[in-house]
Structures are given as structure tokens and as C-alpha cells.
Write a protein that holds these residues in place. Structure first.
Motif, PDB file in Angstrom:
ATOM      1  N   VAL A 177      66.366  42.858  75.216  1.00 32.75           N
ATOM      2  CA  VAL A 177      65.248  42.060  75.720  1.00 32.75           C
ATOM      3  C   VAL A 177      65.839  40.699  76.101  1.00 32.75           C
ATOM      4  O   VAL A 177      66.974  40.402  75.732  1.00 32.75           O
ATOM      5  CB  VAL A 177      64.133  41.876  74.652  1.00 32.75           C
ATOM      6  N   ASP A 229      61.880  32.479  59.570  1.00 39.14           N
ATOM      7  CA  ASP A 229      62.312  33.676  60.300  1.00 39.14           C
ATOM      8  C   ASP A 229      63.685  33.412  60.937  1.00 39.14           C
ATOM      9  O   ASP A 229      63.767  32.701  61.931  1.00 39.14           O
ATOM     10  CB  ASP A 229      61.253  33.997  61.366  1.00 39.14           C
ATOM     11  N   ALA A 279      69.943  33.399  69.411  1.00 41.76           N
ATOM     12  CA  ALA A 279      68.872  33.742  70.354  1.00 41.76           C
ATOM     13  C   ALA A 279      67.911  34.751  69.765  1.00 41.76           C
ATOM     14  O   ALA A 279      68.300  35.880  69.460  1.00 41.76           O
ATOM     15  CB  ALA A 279      69.456  34.301  71.647  1.00 41.76           C
ATOM     16  N   GLU A 334      64.501  45.863  71.107  1.00 39.61           N
ATOM     17  CA  GLU A 334      65.498  45.008  70.465  1.00 39.61           C
ATOM     18  C   GLU A 334      66.575  45.834  69.762  1.00 39.61           C
ATOM     19  O   GLU A 334      66.429  47.038  69.532  1.00 39.61           O
ATOM     20  CB  GLU A 334      64.818  44.101  69.433  1.00 39.61           C
TER      21      GLU A 334
END
Ligand code: TXA
Ligand code: MG
Length: 341
Positions: free
Chosen positions: A39, A65, A143, A183
């Protein structure tokens, strides 16, 4: 005076001049939208806490996260993580590619990147433009997926522009449509004798088991409730979600379609035998001609976005069966997309 369009990021073609400009932005602590085979990502200097703070801000992502650190080659793994034999074997087999390894981190990786954990998630992406940008920037790039936190992941540069306009993001590198479409698979190797799957993804877990020569423990599949405990930070029950309510079905047959209200739409895994031409009935869309899982995965997020933007009252999607190949990753994304708020 021309009207200012500064709140919408620009999509840049991958010319040498644009790549050099984006690398400079990254070296100066900025954020950049980048293509990967899975992605699109929202990248920043992984070794700079200030730069990575820009990622969390643009995405509206909680700092609990942690982020994935991307390297240009497996040779650089030892610069950010403690390497073990299992990691070396998997890196040799699957990098560059859709596999993320969680390993003990080295001190150079900021706490913000790992959410204060003693481990860091690392991968070498297969998209050549992403690796070229890492090399030009001269540092690893953190990222996450380049979407507002919780929304459907982006698989084109236009998706990134739509989702992150009005943020500090100025540019997205155009690398075309993502080839894999879901992902990376995340594997916890922090205890190399006990490999654990944290997220099913673009690399089937049975291929990992073949290389390791031992079974990988899997989390319980996602449930349809936001109260479900998360197997990893960020692996929330509700994620990848369209705004339109979404219901899941093992199979959507002709009888269901015949009863479908005019303001609801369905997303099928494959073209139905008696289908009208694509687009003839706007309530009906499909992810592949023949049910091939790689094609379904590649189109999944783009189709969810297209349906979400079309004003339907409710969406219905078919879930693939089976525990092999890309089926667990596709099921995981659809299940989280459908979870109640
Ligand atoms: O394919 C991908 O992995 C994409 C592309 C851009 O590389 N990236 C991606 O990042 O999906 P993101 O941030 O959307 O998802 C990363 C996941 C999160 O669920 C996070 O909790 C988990 O990785 N993660 C990161 N570091 C971790 C760690 N140290 N331990 C456990 N989980 C971790
Ligand atoms: Mg994400």
C-alpha cells in the motif's frame, strides 16, 4: 493571484529531479507519500523523532501504535535491530517483499517509532522507487500506510491525496497502482524460537513456515466487535473501515442479489456467471473475474473506497474461505473494515 492549493499534496512523477527533491525533504525532517508494493506509505526519517512526529500528526495516529522501519537492503538490518538466524533466513528468502520482521531494537531507533517498545518492526519494500528514495535520503524511512488513522488503506497516489489533504503532507511520489494491495505480513521474531504472526498480509504464512522449518503461531482471527483484544498495538478490531456500514457474507447468491434494496451495493469476490456488463448495475461490483486471490487482494481497498464514495446506505461483501495463501489477509481486512464502531 492564483488560488492557493497548498492544502492538497501534489502527485509527483518519478523523475530524477523529483526524487532528489523528495530525498531532500526527507533529509530535512519532512514527510512524503511513497509507493510500495503493498500500500502507499507516509514516510519520514526513521532515526529522527521530530520527523516521525509529523507522521503521527498527519495521520491522526495515536503514539501507542508503532511504525515500520523501511530499509533499502537486508544488509542494513543490523543498523536498526538485533539480527538472529531466523531473521537472516527469512530476509534472504523474501526481501525485498511484503514481510515485516519484529526484532529487538538498537538504541538509534527513537522511542516514538517503536511506541516505547524494546522491539522494532523492519522491512525491505519491493517497490524500486521506494528503495531508490531510501538510498537517496541516506537513512531508513519509517512509514505507516498513508491514510487517516482507521480508514481504508491507499493503493494509488490519488488515494493518498484524497485522504491526507489539509495536512502537512506536500508531495506524493507516483509509483502506479500497488501490485499486492494488502499490507505486509508481520512476524514477531523477538523470541526466534517462538515465531508469532502479528498480522496476516501479502506473504502467506505457510511460505514463512517452509523456510523456518517450524510452525508459526497465529493470533485468533479478528472478530466483529471493537471490544476484541488487539494481538499487536494498532491491530484494532475496527480498522481499514469505510464510512458506509458494511455487512459480511460467506456467499452472496442470486437470491440475495434479487432481494437487494436499490440503495445498497455488493462487492463480490468474482464475476457472477450471469453478470451484466461491469457497471450496467451500479449496485454490483466484483474484485476479480475468476476468484484468483492475488487479484482480489490487489483490488480490495480501491473497490471499498469507490463504493464508500458512491452514497450507498449499506455495503455487503463476500468473505473468501480457506486458511491458505492470501485468504487470511483478505478476511482479516474485511472483518476489521466491517467491525462496529
Ligand atoms: O505493507 C506495509 O506494512 C505498509 C507499507 C507502507 O510498508 N505499512 C503498514 O504500516 O501497514 P502500518 O503502520 O499501517 O501498520 C504497521 C503495523 C501496526 O499495526 C503496528 O502496530 C505494527 O505494525 N508494529 C509496528 N512496530 C511493532 C512492534 N515493535 N511490535 C509489534 N507490532 C508492531
Ligand atoms: Mg495501516
Amino acid at each position: 493571484m492564483p488560488t492557493s492549493r497548498s492544502s492538497s499534496p501534489r502527485i509527483l512523477r518519478p523523475t530524477p529531479a523529483n526524487l532528489a527533491r523528495l530525498a531532500a525533504t526527507l533529509r530535512h525532517g519532512g514527510i512524503v507519500g511513497v509507493p510500495s508494493e503493498t500500500v502507499y506509505g507516509l514516510a519520514a526519517d526513521a532515526l529522527s523523532e521530530d520527523a516521525c512526529a509529523g507522521i503521527f500528526k498527519a495521520k491522526g495516529r495515536p503514539t501507542t501504535d508503532p511504525l515500520i522501519v523501511h530499509l533499502a537492503s537486508a544488509r542494513e538490518l543490523g543498523r536498526v535491530a538485533e539480527v538472529n538466524d531466523a531473521a537472516r533466513a527469512l530476509a534472504a528468502a523474501f526481501w525485498p517483499g511484503p514481510l515485516t520482521l519484529v526484532l529487538p531494537k538498537l538504541a538509534c531507533v527513537p522511542d516514538l517509532v517503536t511506541a516505547g517498545k524494546a522491539t522494532v518492526a523492519v522491512r525491505v519494500p519491493a517497490h524500486p522507487l521506494f528503495r531508490r528514495l531510501i538510498r537517496l535520503a541516506g537513512r531508513p524511512l519509517a512509514a505507516p500506510s498513508a491514510n487517516p488513522f482507521g480508514y481504508v488503506s491507499p493503493t494509488t497516489a490519488a488515494h493518498v491525496r484524497e485522504g491526507l489533504s489539509g495536512t502537512a503532507l506536500r508531495s506524493v511520489l507516483d509509483g502506479g497502482e500497488c501490485r499486492v494491495g494488502v499490507e505486509s505480513t508481520i512476524l514477531d521474531l523477538s523470541q526466534p524460537g517462538r515465531p508469532r504472526l502479528l498480522r496476516p498480509g501479502g506473504l502467506p504464512v505457510e511460505e514463512i513456515e517452509r523456510v523456518l522449518g517450524r510452525p508459526v503461531s497465529r493470533p485468533r482471527p479478528a472478530r466483529l466487535s471493537a471490544a476484541t483484544a488487539a494481538p499487536a498495538p494498532g491491530m484494532l478490531a475496527r480498522h481499514y473501515s469505510p464510512r458506509t456500514p458494511l455487512s459480511l457474507h460467506p456467499r452472496l447468491d442470486g437470491a440475495f442479489l434479487a432481494r437487494l434494496p436499490g440503495d445498497e451495493a455488493v462487492l463480490l469476490l468474482r464475476r457472477p456467471a450471469d453478470a451484466p456488463a461491469r457497471g450496467a448495475d451500479p449496485r454490483l461490483r466484483w474484485l476479480s473475474e475468476d476468484g484468483e486471490l492475488a487479484t482480489i487482494a490487489r483490488h480490495l481497498f480501491a473497490e471499498l473506497r469507490a463504493l464508500d464514495g458512491a452514497g450507498w446506505r449499506r455495503l455487503h461483501a463476500e468473505l473468501p474461505a480457506g486458511g491458505e495463501g492470501l485468504a487470511p489477509a483478505i478476511r482479516d481486512r474485511l472483518t476489521r473494515a466491517a467491525a462496529k464502531r
